[in-house]
Scaffold this motif. Structure first.
Motif, PDB file in Angstrom:
ATOM      1  N   PHE A  92      18.307  36.137  -5.541  1.00  0.00           N
ATOM      2  CA  PHE A  92      19.678  35.922  -5.988  1.00  0.00           C
ATOM      3  C   PHE A  92      20.551  37.102  -5.566  1.00  0.00           C
ATOM      4  CE2 PHE A  92      16.875  33.266  -8.347  1.00  0.00           C
ATOM      5  CZ  PHE A  92      17.565  32.064  -8.402  1.00  0.00           C
ATOM      6  N   ALA A  93      21.114  36.980  -4.365  1.00  0.00           N
ATOM      7  CA  ALA A  93      21.954  38.053  -3.838  1.00  0.00           C
ATOM      8  C   ALA A  93      23.436  37.743  -4.009  1.00  0.00           C
ATOM      9  CB  ALA A  93      21.629  38.276  -2.355  1.00  0.00           C
ATOM     10  N   ALA A  94      23.763  36.589  -4.573  1.00  0.00           N
ATOM     11  CA  ALA A  94      25.178  36.223  -4.726  1.00  0.00           C
ATOM     12  C   ALA A  94      25.846  37.081  -5.793  1.00  0.00           C
ATOM     13  CB  ALA A  94      25.294  34.743  -5.109  1.00  0.00           C
ATOM     14  N   VAL A  96      28.017  36.375  -8.430  1.00  0.00           N
ATOM     15  CA  VAL A  96      28.516  35.205  -9.164  1.00  0.00           C
ATOM     16  C   VAL A  96      29.609  35.648 -10.127  1.00  0.00           C
ATOM     17  CG1 VAL A  96      27.839  33.316 -10.687  1.00  0.00           C
ATOM     18  CG2 VAL A  96      26.202  34.213  -9.004  1.00  0.00           C
ATOM     19  N   PRO A 125      27.257  30.003 -16.149  1.00  0.00           N
ATOM     20  CA  PRO A 125      25.807  30.096 -16.323  1.00  0.00           C
ATOM     21  C   PRO A 125      25.259  31.269 -15.519  1.00  0.00           C
ATOM     22  CG  PRO A 125      26.360  28.313 -14.820  1.00  0.00           C
ATOM     23  CD  PRO A 125      27.657  28.804 -15.397  1.00  0.00           C
ATOM     24  N   ASP A 126      24.213  31.924 -16.031  1.00  0.00           N
ATOM     25  CA  ASP A 126      23.508  32.961 -15.273  1.00  0.00           C
ATOM     26  C   ASP A 126      22.409  32.262 -14.476  1.00  0.00           C
ATOM     27  OD1 ASP A 126      21.695  35.038 -14.448  1.00  0.00           O
ATOM     28  OD2 ASP A 126      22.711  36.358 -15.871  1.00  0.00           O
ATOM     29  N   ILE A 127      22.624  32.152 -13.176  1.00  0.00           N
ATOM     30  CA  ILE A 127      21.735  31.349 -12.334  1.00  0.00           C
ATOM     31  C   ILE A 127      20.363  32.010 -12.247  1.00  0.00           C
ATOM     32  CG2 ILE A 127      21.479  30.274 -10.059  1.00  0.00           C
ATOM     33  CD1 ILE A 127      24.623  30.621  -9.839  1.00  0.00           C
ATOM     34  N   LEU A 128      20.359  33.321 -12.017  1.00  0.00           N
ATOM     35  CA  LEU A 128      19.097  34.075 -11.951  1.00  0.00           C
ATOM     36  C   LEU A 128      18.296  33.915 -13.245  1.00  0.00           C
ATOM     37  CD1 LEU A 128      17.084  36.287 -10.983  1.00  0.00           C
ATOM     38  CD2 LEU A 128      18.763  37.991 -11.701  1.00  0.00           C
ATOM     39  N   GLY A 144      16.131  39.443  -8.362  1.00  0.00           N
ATOM     40  CA  GLY A 144      17.565  39.610  -8.590  1.00  0.00           C
ATOM     41  C   GLY A 144      18.059  40.912  -8.000  1.00  0.00           C
ATOM     42  N   PHE A 145      19.358  41.046  -7.922  1.00  0.00           N
ATOM     43  CA  PHE A 145      19.991  42.276  -7.475  1.00  0.00           C
ATOM     44  C   PHE A 145      20.770  42.863  -8.637  1.00  0.00           C
ATOM     45  CE2 PHE A 145      19.648  42.807  -2.817  1.00  0.00           C
ATOM     46  CZ  PHE A 145      18.890  41.688  -2.534  1.00  0.00           C
ATOM     47  N   LYS A 159      17.966  45.111 -17.178  1.00  0.00           N
ATOM     48  CA  LYS A 159      18.387  43.806 -16.641  1.00  0.00           C
ATOM     49  C   LYS A 159      17.190  42.945 -16.301  1.00  0.00           C
ATOM     50  CE  LYS A 159      22.186  43.837 -14.673  1.00  0.00           C
ATOM     51  NZ  LYS A 159      23.347  44.142 -13.829  1.00  0.00           N
ATOM     52  N   LYS A 163      16.677  39.366 -18.132  1.00  0.00           N
ATOM     53  CA  LYS A 163      16.744  38.112 -17.363  1.00  0.00           C
ATOM     54  C   LYS A 163      15.358  37.518 -17.126  1.00  0.00           C
ATOM     55  CE  LYS A 163      21.143  39.275 -15.258  1.00  0.00           C
ATOM     56  NZ  LYS A 163      22.210  38.597 -14.504  1.00  0.00           N
TER      57      LYS A 163
END
Ligand code: C5P
Length: 220
Positions: A92-94, A96, A125-128, A144-145, A159, A163
């Motif tokens: 998940f590099a987006a 958001v 929503p938290d996609i990660l 995740g990033f 984090k 998550k």
């Protein structure tokens, strides 16, 4: 079928910003270019992976050899990621948008002299976190990033726990690092019980090294 240590592995990569509409002509977004996500997708393809590239409207064109799924909003990005599952890994590099405008105006909001509109927000929503906390069907490796300005590693560890992803790639984006929009990055790979501090290198080298680490983790 690709060749390399990730041949036969399916990887979802999110990249770029999301864009949240205010009305038909206005939106809220962020400065993400999509550079790191794009570099990572390219590196995964180079190792033979089948890559689904779910991307918001970034400035960098998607790399060749990926399946591109263009999206605009965070909710579209979540839907696209869920539609792309199952996968062996997801990165998940987006960048958001944390919030969207709660009620998008159906027609262009009119300017009235001296009267400012008030925007009300809803949480995206938290996609990660959603994918990391899936029961059955969770990808084996969820990455995740985290872009932080202080206490980079401690914040990334928190984090990761919150998550419940497997790894967090943490980078320092404080002023003077030149990470935002630049070609280089200094990252720390936070895993369960360990932290790897990588030297400063280009985003392409971060991508290649991360793809290699992912291949090792997936048994390639
Ligand atoms: O909480 P924060 O935005 O710092 O978390 C960053 C990580 O979570 C990134 O991997 C980002 O792509 C992901 N994320 C997400 N959905 C959100 C917010 C962040 O997938 N709504």
């Amino acid at each position: 079928v690709g060749q390399g240590p990730l041949a036969g592995k399916r990887v979802i990569v999110t990249s770029g910003p999301t864009r949240e509409p205010i009305d038909p002509v206005r939106y809220i977004s962020n400065h993400s270019s999509g550079a790191q996500g794009t570099a990572l997708a390219r590196a995964l393809v180079d190792l033979g992976a089948e890559v689904v590239f779910v991307t918001g409207p970034g400035r960098v064109p998607p790399p060749p050899g990926v399946q591109v799924v263009p999206v605009t909003t965070a909710r579209e990005m979540l839907d696209a990621v869920q539609a792309a599952l199952p996968a062996d890994a997801a990165v998940f590099a987006a960048a958001v948008a944390d919030w969207r405008v709660a009620e998008v105006a159906g027609s262009k909001m009119k300017k009235t002299a001296g009267k400012m509109p008030a925007l009300h927000f809803a949480e995206n929503p938290d996609i990660l976190a959603t994918v990391a906390q899936m029961g059955a069907g969770r990808p084996e490796l969820v990455v995740g990033f985290a872009a932080e300005t202080d206490d980079v590693v401690a914040n990334a560890q928190a984090k990761r726990a919150r998550k419940r992803c497997d790894w967090i790639v943490a980078n320092d984006v404080s002023e003077g690092t030149g990470t935002f929009g630049g070609a280089e990055n200094t990252v720390h790979i936070v895993t369960e019980g360990a932290v790897e501090d990588w030297p400063r290198m280009t985003k392409d080298d971060v991508a290649a090294r991360l793809a290699q680490r992912m291949a090792e983790a997936l048994g390639g």
